[in-house]
Design a protein around this motif. Structure first.
Motif, PDB file in Angstrom:
ATOM      1  N   VAL A   1     -19.310  28.105   9.705  1.00 46.63           N
ATOM      2  CA  VAL A   1     -18.973  26.786   9.182  1.00 46.63           C
ATOM      3  C   VAL A   1     -18.469  25.867  10.289  1.00 46.63           C
ATOM      4  N   LEU A   2     -17.768  26.414  11.279  1.00 46.58           N
ATOM      5  CA  LEU A   2     -17.309  25.589  12.397  1.00 46.58           C
ATOM      6  C   LEU A   2     -18.479  25.110  13.244  1.00 46.58           C
ATOM      7  N   ASP A   3     -19.459  25.986  13.455  1.00 47.79           N
ATOM      8  CA  ASP A   3     -20.662  25.581  14.204  1.00 47.79           C
ATOM      9  C   ASP A   3     -21.422  24.493  13.461  1.00 47.79           C
ATOM     10  N   LEU A   4     -21.486  24.600  12.125  1.00 51.92           N
ATOM     11  CA  LEU A   4     -22.191  23.595  11.345  1.00 51.92           C
ATOM     12  C   LEU A   4     -21.548  22.224  11.504  1.00 51.92           C
ATOM     13  N   PHE A   5     -20.228  22.155  11.327  1.00 49.83           N
ATOM     14  CA  PHE A   5     -19.554  20.868  11.466  1.00 49.83           C
ATOM     15  C   PHE A   5     -19.661  20.332  12.895  1.00 49.83           C
ATOM     16  N   GLU A   6     -19.570  21.217  13.878  1.00 57.91           N
ATOM     17  CA  GLU A   6     -19.679  20.781  15.270  1.00 57.91           C
ATOM     18  C   GLU A   6     -21.066  20.213  15.558  1.00 57.91           C
ATOM     19  N   SER A   7     -22.089  20.793  14.929  1.00 57.69           N
ATOM     20  CA  SER A   7     -23.465  20.360  15.197  1.00 57.69           C
ATOM     21  C   SER A   7     -23.760  18.959  14.681  1.00 57.69           C
ATOM     22  N   ILE A   8     -22.935  18.480  13.741  1.00 55.33           N
ATOM     23  CA  ILE A   8     -23.137  17.118  13.220  1.00 55.33           C
ATOM     24  C   ILE A   8     -22.035  16.173  13.697  1.00 55.33           C
ATOM     25  N   GLY A   9     -21.329  16.588  14.738  1.00 57.88           N
ATOM     26  CA  GLY A   9     -20.317  15.726  15.332  1.00 57.88           C
ATOM     27  C   GLY A   9     -19.015  15.650  14.561  1.00 57.88           C
ATOM     28  N   GLU A  10     -18.754  16.673  13.716  1.00 59.44           N
ATOM     29  CA  GLU A  10     -17.532  16.666  12.892  1.00 59.44           C
ATOM     30  C   GLU A  10     -16.711  17.937  13.116  1.00 59.44           C
ATOM     31  N   ALA A  11     -16.575  18.317  14.389  1.00 63.50           N
ATOM     32  CA  ALA A  11     -15.838  19.535  14.703  1.00 63.50           C
ATOM     33  C   ALA A  11     -14.397  19.457  14.220  1.00 63.50           C
ATOM     34  N   GLU A  12     -13.762  18.304  14.385  1.00 65.37           N
ATOM     35  CA  GLU A  12     -12.362  18.175  13.986  1.00 65.37           C
ATOM     36  C   GLU A  12     -12.209  18.303  12.474  1.00 65.37           C
ATOM     37  N   PHE A  13     -13.135  17.707  11.713  1.00 64.43           N
ATOM     38  CA  PHE A  13     -13.056  17.834  10.257  1.00 64.43           C
ATOM     39  C   PHE A  13     -13.270  19.288   9.831  1.00 64.43           C
ATOM     40  N   GLY A  14     -14.173  19.984  10.506  1.00 60.89           N
ATOM     41  CA  GLY A  14     -14.386  21.390  10.206  1.00 60.89           C
ATOM     42  C   GLY A  14     -13.122  22.201  10.408  1.00 60.89           C
ATOM     43  N   GLU A  15     -12.396  21.910  11.481  1.00 62.03           N
ATOM     44  CA  GLU A  15     -11.145  22.624  11.731  1.00 62.03           C
ATOM     45  C   GLU A  15     -10.106  22.280  10.668  1.00 62.03           C
ATOM     46  N   ARG A  16     -10.095  21.029  10.235  1.00 65.24           N
ATOM     47  CA  ARG A  16      -9.164  20.648   9.171  1.00 65.24           C
ATOM     48  C   ARG A  16      -9.487  21.390   7.876  1.00 65.24           C
ATOM     49  N   CYS A  17     -10.764  21.525   7.572  1.00 67.35           N
ATOM     50  CA  CYS A  17     -11.158  22.257   6.356  1.00 67.35           C
ATOM     51  C   CYS A  17     -10.717  23.712   6.431  1.00 67.35           C
ATOM     52  N   VAL A  18     -10.975  24.355   7.552  1.00 69.43           N
ATOM     53  CA  VAL A  18     -10.571  25.753   7.720  1.00 69.43           C
ATOM     54  C   VAL A  18      -9.059  25.878   7.609  1.00 69.43           C
ATOM     55  N   GLY A  19      -8.332  24.957   8.243  1.00 67.32           N
ATOM     56  CA  GLY A  19      -6.879  25.013   8.194  1.00 67.32           C
ATOM     57  C   GLY A  19      -6.330  24.801   6.800  1.00 67.32           C
ATOM     58  N   PHE A  20      -6.889  23.830   6.084  1.00 70.10           N
ATOM     59  CA  PHE A  20      -6.352  23.522   4.762  1.00 70.10           C
ATOM     60  C   PHE A  20      -6.740  24.578   3.735  1.00 70.10           C
ATOM     61  N   ILE A  21      -8.038  24.925   3.679  1.00 70.83           N
ATOM     62  CA  ILE A  21      -8.504  25.851   2.635  1.00 70.83           C
ATOM     63  C   ILE A  21      -8.065  27.282   2.952  1.00 70.83           C
ATOM     64  N   TYR A  22      -8.413  27.760   4.139  1.00 73.61           N
ATOM     65  CA  TYR A  22      -8.146  29.165   4.460  1.00 73.61           C
ATOM     66  C   TYR A  22      -6.742  29.385   5.034  1.00 73.61           C
ATOM     67  N   GLY A  23      -6.197  28.348   5.668  1.00 75.42           N
ATOM     68  CA  GLY A  23      -4.866  28.489   6.242  1.00 75.42           C
ATOM     69  C   GLY A  23      -3.753  28.224   5.258  1.00 75.42           C
ATOM     70  N   ASP A  24      -3.981  27.294   4.330  1.00 78.51           N
ATOM     71  CA  ASP A  24      -2.932  26.922   3.377  1.00 78.51           C
ATOM     72  C   ASP A  24      -3.206  27.468   1.971  1.00 78.51           C
ATOM     73  N   VAL A  25      -4.321  27.068   1.356  1.00 81.45           N
ATOM     74  CA  VAL A  25      -4.584  27.400  -0.044  1.00 81.45           C
ATOM     75  C   VAL A  25      -4.719  28.912  -0.238  1.00 81.45           C
ATOM     76  N   TYR A  26      -5.486  29.564   0.606  1.00 80.81           N
ATOM     77  CA  TYR A  26      -5.699  31.006   0.458  1.00 80.81           C
ATOM     78  C   TYR A  26      -4.413  31.811   0.629  1.00 80.81           C
ATOM     79  N   HIS A  27      -3.419  31.218   1.289  1.00 79.58           N
ATOM     80  CA  HIS A  27      -2.164  31.932   1.530  1.00 79.58           C
ATOM     81  C   HIS A  27      -1.094  31.614   0.495  1.00 79.58           C
ATOM     82  N   ARG A  28      -1.433  30.863  -0.534  1.00 72.46           N
ATOM     83  CA  ARG A  28      -0.472  30.604  -1.586  1.00 72.46           C
ATOM     84  C   ARG A  28      -0.151  31.900  -2.333  1.00 72.46           C
ATOM     85  N   PRO A  29       1.094  32.067  -2.756  1.00 78.88           N
ATOM     86  CA  PRO A  29       1.429  33.258  -3.541  1.00 78.88           C
ATOM     87  C   PRO A  29       0.896  33.127  -4.968  1.00 78.88           C
ATOM     88  N   GLY A  30       0.866  34.235  -5.683  1.00 82.38           N
ATOM     89  CA  GLY A  30       0.527  34.188  -7.099  1.00 82.38           C
ATOM     90  C   GLY A  30      -0.854  34.667  -7.458  1.00 82.38           C
TER      91      GLY A  30
END
Length: 267
Positions: free
Chosen positions: A27-56
Motif C-alpha cells: 500500500v505504501l508503494d501504491l501511494f508513492e507511485s501516484i505522488g501521495e507517499a505522505e498520505f499513504g504514511e498517514r493512512c498506515v499511521g492512523f488505521i494500523y497505528g491508532d485504530v487497530y491498537h484500540r482496546p476492546g
C-alpha cells in the motif's frame, strides 16, 4: 512528520508488516507511485497505528470482522486476500476463515460467498498444508445436537437473537411464512450449529456484514442484540463498527452506531 505521527506510523508499520508478512507494505508503494507517499504514511499511521491498537476488540476478531465485511461488499477481492492472510498471521485458522465466509452466505448471498471462497482457495494453495485439523472454536451449544433441523433452528434463534429474532419470524407469517421457515431452517438450523466458529464470533462477523451492506439496519439491530446475548459486550459492538469505518465508509459506521445506541437503550 510530527513526533505523534512518527509514533503512529512506526506502530502502524510494525503491525502491517506482521499482518501482511512483508517488510515493505504494497500500500505504501501504491501511494508513492501516484505522488501521495505522505498520505499513504498517514493512512498506515492512523488505521494500523491508532485504530487497530484500540482496546476492546482482539486482533483476530478484527481480522475476521474485516474478512466478513469485505465478503459482503463483494468488490474487494485483493483486499480480502490480504486480510485473510493477515487473519492467519495473527492466529486465526483456515477453518475459521472458511466458517466466517460460509456464515455470511445468509446475509450477503451466495455469489458474494462463492467469490470469497475462491479468494480463500487461491490463498490456501500458496501455503503449506496444515499439519493438524483445528479444534472447534468453542464447545458446541446443547441445541446443536437436536436432530430435527427446524427445531434445532428455533432453539438456535431463541438462544442467539432471543425475542428480537422471534419477532422477525412472527412478522412474516401473514405474507411470507415460508421465508421465515427458510431463515429458521437454513440460517439457524444449518449455519449456526456448525463448529469451528464460536457464537460470539459468528455475531461479530454478522454485524460486520450488516454494516458493510448498509441496507440492513433492522437486521443489524437484531444481531447487536445477538452478540450481547451470547456474551459479547457493548464495547465489542462499538469497536467492531469503528474498525469497519475504514473499510465500509463513515456513513455506514454512523448509521450502525445509531442502531447500536438504540439497542443499548432498550436493554
Amino acid at each position: 512528520m510530527s513526533e505523534v505521527r512518527d509514533t503512529s506510523f512506526d506502530q502502524g508499520l510494525k503491525l502491517i508488516q506482521q499482518l501482511g508478512g512483508a517488510d515493505r507494505p504494497a500500500v505504501l508503494d501504491l501511494f508513492e507511485s501516484i505522488g501521495e507517499a505522505e498520505f499513504g504514511e498517514r493512512c498506515v499511521g492512523f488505521i494500523y497505528g491508532d485504530v487497530y491498537h484500540r482496546p476492546g476488540l482482539a486482533l483476530p476478531d478484527r481480522q475476521l470482522a474485516t474478512v466478513a465485511a469485505l465478503t459482503a461488499l463483494g468488490y474487494a477481492g485483493s483486499q480480502l486476500g490480504f486480510h485473510a492472510k493477515a487473519a492467519l498471521n495473527v492466529g486465526c485458522t483456515r477453518r475459521q476463515l472458511v466458517e466466517a465466509v460460509i456464515h455470511i452466505s445468509s446475509f450477503a448471498g451466495f455469489p458474494a460467498t462463492l467469490n470469497a471462497l475462491g479468494e480463500l482457495k487461491a490463498l490456501f494453495e500458496t501455503l503449506p498444508a496444515e499439519e493438524t485439523s483445528p479444534e472447534p472454536d468453542a464447545e458446541a451449544p446443547s441445541w446443536a445436537s437436536i436432530e430435527d433441523r427446524h427445531e434445532r433452528g428455533l432453539a438456535a434463534m431463541k438462544a442467539v437473537d432471543g425475542e428480537a429474532g422471534e419477532k422477525v419470524a412472527a412478522a412474516l407469517q401473514d405474507i411470507a411464512p415460508d421465508l421465515a421457515t427458510y431463515i429458521v431452517d437454513f440460517t439457524f438450523g444449518e449455519i449456526y450449529p456448525r463448529p469451528h466458529l464460536s457464537l460470539r464470533r459468528r455475531e461479530i462477523v454478522t454485524i460486520a456484514a450488516c454494516v458493510a451492506l448498509g441496507t440492513a439496519l433492522p437486521q443489524l439491530k437484531v444481531h447487536i442484540h445477538g452478540l450481547l446475548n451470547v456474551g459479547g459486550s457493548e464495547q465489542e459492538v462499538v469497536e467492531t463498527v469503528l474498525h469497519l469505518a475504514f473499510y465500509c465508509g463513515f456513513p455506514a459506521a454512523l448509521n450502525a452506531i445509531a442502531a447500536a445506541r438504540e439497542v443499548f437503550a432498550q436493554r
